[in-house]
Design an enzyme around this catalytic site. Sequence first.
Site, PDB file in Angstrom:
ATOM      1  N   TYR A   6       0.810  -0.528  -0.364  1.00 52.52           N
ATOM      2  CA  TYR A   6      -0.100  -0.203   0.147  1.00 52.52           C
ATOM      3  C   TYR A   6       0.595   1.580   0.525  1.00 52.52           C
ATOM      4  O   TYR A   6       0.635   2.234  -0.838  1.00 52.52           O
ATOM      5  CB  TYR A   6      -0.994   0.025   1.088  1.00 52.52           C
ATOM      6  CG  TYR A   6      -1.325   1.373   1.488  1.00 52.52           C
ATOM      7  CD1 TYR A   6      -2.602   1.833   0.826  1.00 52.52           C
ATOM      8  CD2 TYR A   6      -1.355   1.806   2.267  1.00 52.52           C
ATOM      9  CE1 TYR A   6      -3.449   3.095   0.339  1.00 52.52           C
ATOM     10  CE2 TYR A   6      -1.778   3.309   2.722  1.00 52.52           C
ATOM     11  CZ  TYR A   6      -2.400   3.361   2.129  1.00 52.52           C
ATOM     12  OH  TYR A   6      -3.591   4.830   2.092  1.00 52.52           O
ATOM     13  N   HIS A   7       1.858   1.315   1.033  1.00 49.90           N
ATOM     14  CA  HIS A   7       3.066   2.372   1.068  1.00 49.90           C
ATOM     15  C   HIS A   7       3.408   3.018  -0.419  1.00 49.90           C
ATOM     16  O   HIS A   7       3.781   3.727  -0.930  1.00 49.90           O
ATOM     17  CB  HIS A   7       3.984   1.869   1.829  1.00 49.90           C
ATOM     18  CG  HIS A   7       4.629   3.193   2.201  1.00 49.90           C
ATOM     19  ND1 HIS A   7       4.962   4.811   2.364  1.00 49.90           N
ATOM     20  CD2 HIS A   7       5.945   3.275   1.736  1.00 49.90           C
ATOM     21  CE1 HIS A   7       5.989   4.844   2.279  1.00 49.90           C
ATOM     22  NE2 HIS A   7       6.891   4.179   1.908  1.00 49.90           N
ATOM     23  N   HIS A   8       3.947   0.977  -1.159  1.00 46.20           N
ATOM     24  CA  HIS A   8       4.838   2.105  -2.309  1.00 46.20           C
ATOM     25  C   HIS A   8       3.873   2.024  -3.598  1.00 46.20           C
ATOM     26  O   HIS A   8       3.920   3.385  -3.858  1.00 46.20           O
ATOM     27  CB  HIS A   8       5.453   0.524  -2.742  1.00 46.20           C
ATOM     28  CG  HIS A   8       6.772   0.373  -2.022  1.00 46.20           C
ATOM     29  ND1 HIS A   8       7.901  -0.535  -2.438  1.00 46.20           N
ATOM     30  CD2 HIS A   8       7.672   1.146  -0.650  1.00 46.20           C
ATOM     31  CE1 HIS A   8       9.149  -0.096  -0.905  1.00 46.20           C
ATOM     32  NE2 HIS A   8       8.426   0.440  -0.460  1.00 46.20           N
TER      33      HIS A   8
END
Length: 191
Positions: A77-79
């Site tokens: 999700y972060h990337h």
Amino acid sequence: MAIFSAVGSYHCMGALALNLHEHGFRYTVCELPKKIDMQGFDLDIWVCFFVLSKILEFFDTVLKILLQKQFIFLHWYHHLATAWLCWISLAYDFAPGTWIAAVNYSVHAPMYTYYFASSVLNKKWFTRLCKPVAPFITTFQTTQMAMFTVVNCSAVYYLYFEEPRAPCSITPFNLYANAAVVLSYFVLFAL
């Protein structure tokens, strides 16, 4: 990546610190990136490198997923969100982007150094030298989200509530997208 992040931090944090000192906080949040004082640093190219690195990190994550590597939700999700957010921030000339690049580079330099050490040191030396540093890196990551929240809240104030209203080079869409993603990161990193 550790050296890349350290050099990026030098250029972005150097320009940010001098602009804070010479022009004030509002300038660093509102000034159009094309007009910002680079203070003798290669700020523009290192912000572009920052955006490109986030897109590469996303594609690295996609490749690992295709190879059926296991990931926690936060990682992919972060990337994904970071690559998207950086791209639209660059496309829409998001004025607080210097803050995002400078602080993120500064957090990633020790984080990638830690990852490098974990891959080259044996377990005994890693546990002795690096393991005690892990909570500090997590604290840096969480502090980064808090700093981004302050910058985003300040941008909202400058854009909508400051009297008299001086120009603030932020599009509402980009501001709200940044605020939503940063808030989600803050929650996910704090869990």
